[in-house]
Scaffold this active site. Structure first.
Site, mmCIF file in Angstrom:
data_model
loop_
_atom_site.group_PDB
_atom_site.id
_atom_site.type_symbol
_atom_site.label_atom_id
_atom_site.label_comp_id
_atom_site.label_asym_id
_atom_site.label_seq_id
_atom_site.Cartn_x
_atom_site.Cartn_y
_atom_site.Cartn_z
ATOM 1 N N ASP A 123 0.851 -1.189 0.000
ATOM 2 C CA ASP A 123 0.000 0.000 0.000
ATOM 3 C C ASP A 123 0.887 1.238 0.000
ATOM 4 O OD1 ASP A 123 -2.311 1.502 0.058
ATOM 5 O OD2 ASP A 123 -2.479 1.461 2.232
ATOM 6 N N HIS A 157 -3.654 14.200 0.673
ATOM 7 C CA HIS A 157 -3.882 13.321 1.821
ATOM 8 C C HIS A 157 -2.690 13.341 2.776
ATOM 9 C CE1 HIS A 157 -4.977 9.838 4.202
ATOM 10 N NE2 HIS A 157 -3.834 9.261 3.881
ATOM 11 N N GLU A 186 -10.304 4.206 3.850
ATOM 12 C CA GLU A 186 -9.424 4.901 2.925
ATOM 13 C C GLU A 186 -9.843 4.525 1.513
ATOM 14 O OE1 GLU A 186 -5.369 5.725 5.462
ATOM 15 O OE2 GLU A 186 -5.335 4.087 4.000
ATOM 16 N N GLU A 232 -9.259 4.027 -2.098
ATOM 17 C CA GLU A 232 -8.039 3.810 -2.862
ATOM 18 C C GLU A 232 -8.340 3.099 -4.173
ATOM 19 O OE1 GLU A 232 -4.658 2.368 -0.770
ATOM 20 O OE2 GLU A 232 -5.346 3.078 1.196
ATOM 21 N N ASP A 246 -9.041 0.508 2.195
ATOM 22 C CA ASP A 246 -8.048 0.092 3.187
ATOM 23 C C ASP A 246 -8.534 0.533 4.564
ATOM 24 O OD1 ASP A 246 -5.647 -0.979 4.145
ATOM 25 O OD2 ASP A 246 -4.659 0.962 4.044
ATOM 26 N N ARG A 279 -7.481 4.093 13.422
ATOM 27 C CA ARG A 279 -6.575 5.223 13.599
ATOM 28 C C ARG A 279 -5.946 5.275 14.994
ATOM 29 N NH1 ARG A 279 -5.368 6.358 8.479
ATOM 30 N NH2 ARG A 279 -7.166 7.094 7.256
ATOM 31 N N GLN A 297 -3.281 2.601 15.001
ATOM 32 C CA GLN A 297 -2.226 3.061 14.099
ATOM 33 C C GLN A 297 -1.369 4.148 14.740
ATOM 34 O OE1 GLN A 297 -3.771 4.829 10.519
ATOM 35 N NE2 GLN A 297 -1.759 5.312 9.676
ATOM 36 N N LYS A 324 -3.874 -1.646 10.307
ATOM 37 C CA LYS A 324 -4.258 -1.791 8.901
ATOM 38 C C LYS A 324 -4.548 -3.235 8.499
ATOM 39 C CE LYS A 324 -3.244 2.476 7.294
ATOM 40 N NZ LYS A 324 -4.090 3.304 6.412
ATOM 41 N N THR A 372 -8.817 -5.457 4.279
ATOM 42 C CA THR A 372 -8.763 -4.563 3.124
ATOM 43 C C THR A 372 -9.760 -5.098 2.111
ATOM 44 O OG1 THR A 372 -6.417 -4.063 3.487
ATOM 45 C CG2 THR A 372 -7.320 -3.582 1.308
ATOM 46 N N GLU A 426 -9.518 12.883 7.569
ATOM 47 C CA GLU A 426 -9.404 14.182 6.917
ATOM 48 C C GLU A 426 -10.725 14.940 6.926
ATOM 49 O OE1 GLU A 426 -6.834 14.215 3.140
ATOM 50 O OE2 GLU A 426 -7.488 12.141 3.327
#
Length: 421
Positions: free
Chosen positions: A138, A145, A211, A213, A245, A249, A252, A265, A269, A372
Site C-alpha cells: 500500500d 492526503h 481509505e 483507494e 483500506d 486510527r 495506528q 491496517k 482490506t 481528513e
C-alpha cells in the site's frame, strides 16, 4: 460529516439510463458496456461450490468458462479456471487477444442466441475474490492526503516527510486479509494510548476509518534482481480495481513509530469483485501534477505516456455521499510505484496487489477518509455503518468506464476474554 451535495450522478445510477430489455440491450449510459468488460469470479445458486470466470456486461454476468465453439476466444482453457490467476500469468499479448474476442462476442448480434443462456443476472450470483492475492503493498501517493494527515499527526512539525517528493512511500501489507466486496468488516481489538492515558489500553478501536483507494493487479511476474522499468508497466499490470483500506486510527497512531502501519491496517482490506483491464482506461490517461523536484532516472516519467488516470470516485456512508475524491490528482503514478517497488531487485508474482494510498483532492468534499473529513475529531465509523466506493472514468466516444463497487458493513468487535487492560 455533512453529505456532499452535487448533481453529478454515480456510475450505477446515471440519469441517462433508460430501461434495458435483455442482457445485451444495455441501458443508455451504462458504465459496464463493451468498452469496460471487467473480469470476475462467480457462482450460481444451483452450483454454489463451482466457481467460474465471468465478464460483467450491464447488469449481467456472462459465463466465460464454457463458451460455444463459434465464439470461444483463444486461450479458452485459461477461462475455465476457478480463479483469474492463470489468465493473469499469461501476459499482455494473451490478455489483449482474449479481451478482443470477448468484446466481439458481446457486440455481434448474431451471437446473442448462443450467449443469452450463459448470462446470469448480477443479483442472482455470488461474487468471490477474483484472484489469489500473492503480496500486498500500500502506497501513500496523494500529496493532499499526506499533507492533511501530517498536519493532524504532527501539528508542530513538517506535514510531509523529507523524502515524500523524492520517492513513493509505501508499506508491505497483509495479503491474507484481502476480502471481496460485501464481506463484513469486524471492528478490530488492539492496543492504543491516548494523550490522557497513563498506560496503553486494550480493546475495540474507537476510531475506525476508511481509505478510498485504487488497486492495481499484477499479472505477469518478474525475475528476482531485475527491476521493472516505467515503460514495462503495461507488460506486468493486468487491471484496476477499487479498494478500501480500513484503518484503526487509534491503533495506528500508537504503533506506527518508528516502523509504520501494522495492526491498525492488517485486519481487513476490501476490494471489488471486478478487475477492469488496464487497456480500458486508455482514454482516461492524464498527466500527473507537476513535480517540485527533479526525479531520479528510474522515476522520471517526463518522456513516458501519461501516467495518471482520470478516475472519479464516490464515497458513501449509509447511503449518503460524503466525498468525491479525484484520482487524477495523485502525485505518484502506478507506474512509478511499480518501478520503485522493484528497483531494489524485489520480484513480482502473479496476483500481487498494490494500492495507491488514500485518494484525496484539494477541496473539502474531495477527501478520501474520515480522518481528513473531520480534521481528526470524528465521528468515525459506528457498528452497523455501511461504506460503499464507486467510480468511473471517461471512455471512448463519450462512454463511461465503470469500476465495480466496494461495500463493507462494520460489525462489532469480538468479545474479550479475561482482563486485557
Amino acid at each position: 460529516m455533512p453529505p456532499v451535495q452535487s448533481p453529478e450522478p454515480s456510475p450505477e445510477q446515471s440519469p441517462e439510463k433508460s430501461p434495458a430489455q435483455g442482457p445485451f440491450d444495455l441501458a443508455e449510459g451504462d458504465p459496464f458496456g463493451p468498452h469496460t468488460l471487467p473480469y470476475g469470479v462467480f457462482s450460481t445458486p444451483d452450483a454454489p461450490t463451482r466457481r467460474r470466470i465471468g465478464v460483467r456486461f450491464g447488469d449481467h454476468v456472462l459465463d466465460l468458462s464454457d463458451l460455444p465453439a463459434a465464439v470461444r476466444p483463444p486461450h479458452a482453457d485459461l477461462l475455465a479456471a476457478p480463479t483469474l490467476n492463470p489468465l493473469l500469468a499469461a501476459g499482455r499479448t494473451v490478455w489483449r487477444e482474449v479481451r478482443a474476442a470477448v468484446r466481439a462476442a458481446v457486440t455481434e448480434p448474431a451471437h446473442r442466441t448462443a450467449l443469452t443462456p450463459l448470462c446470469h443476472p448480477l443479483a442472482d450470483v455470488t461474487l468471490h475474490l477474483p484472484f489469489e492475492v500473492a503480496d500486498y503493498v500500500d502506497f501513500y501517493a496523494s500529496e493532499h492526503h499526506a499533507t492533511n494527515v501530517g498536519r493532524i499527526f504532527r501539528p508542530n512539525g513538517s506535514a510531509l516527510p523529507a523524502n515524500w517528493k523524492h520517492l513513493p512511500i509505501g508499506y508491505h501489507g497483509r495479503a491474507g486479509t484481502i476480502v471481496v466486496t460485501g464481506t463484513p468488516v469486524v471492528r478490530p481489538n488492539g492496543q492504543r494510548k491516548g494523550g490522557d492515558d497513563a498506560t496503553p489500553l486494550f480493546g475495540p478501536s474507537t476510531r475506525l476509518d476508511i481509505e478510498a483507494e485504487v488497486g492495481f493487479v499484477v499479472g505477469a511476474p518478474s525475475n528476482h534482481h531485475e527491476p521493472v522499468a516505467l515503460d514495462a508497466f503495461r507488460d506486468h499490470v493486468f487491471g484496476v480495481c477499487l479498494l478500501n483500506d480500513w484503518s484503526a486510527r487509534d491503533i495506528q497512531a500508537w504503533e506506527y513509530v518508528p516502523l509504520g502501519p501494522f495492526l491498525g491496517k492488517s485486519f481487513a482490506t476490501s476490494v471489488s469483485a471486478w478487475i477492469t483491464p488496464l487497456d480500458a482506461f486508455d482514454e482516461a490517461r492524464t498527466q500527473p501534477p507537476a513535480r517540485d523536484f527533479p526525479l531520479l532516472p528510474y522515476l522520471d516519467d517526463a518522456a513516458a505516456e501519461p501516467g495518471g488516470i482520470d478516475l472519479r470516485i464516490e464515497v458513501t456512508v449509509n447511503g449518503e455521499t460524503v466525498s468525491r475524491p479525484p484520482f487524477a490528482s495523485m502525485y505518484w503514478t502506478a507506474a512509478q510505484q511499480l518501478a520503485h517497488m522493484t528497483v531494489n531487485g524485489a520480484s513480482l508474482r502473479t496476483g500481487d496487489l498494490f494500492a495507491s494510498g488514500t485518494v484525496s483532492g484539494p477541496e473539502p468534499d474531495q477527501l478520501g477518509c474520515l480522518l481528513e473529513l473531520t480534521k481528526g475529531q470524528g465521528p468515525f465509523l459506528q457498528d452497523g455503518d455501511e461504506v460503499t466506493l464507486t467510480a468511473w472514468a471517461p471512455g471512448p466516444d463519450g462512454a463511461r468506464i465503470g469500476l465495480g463497487e466496494v461495500t463493507g458493513r462494520v460489525l462489532p468487535a469480538p468479545a474479550l476474554g479475561g482482563d486485557q487492560a
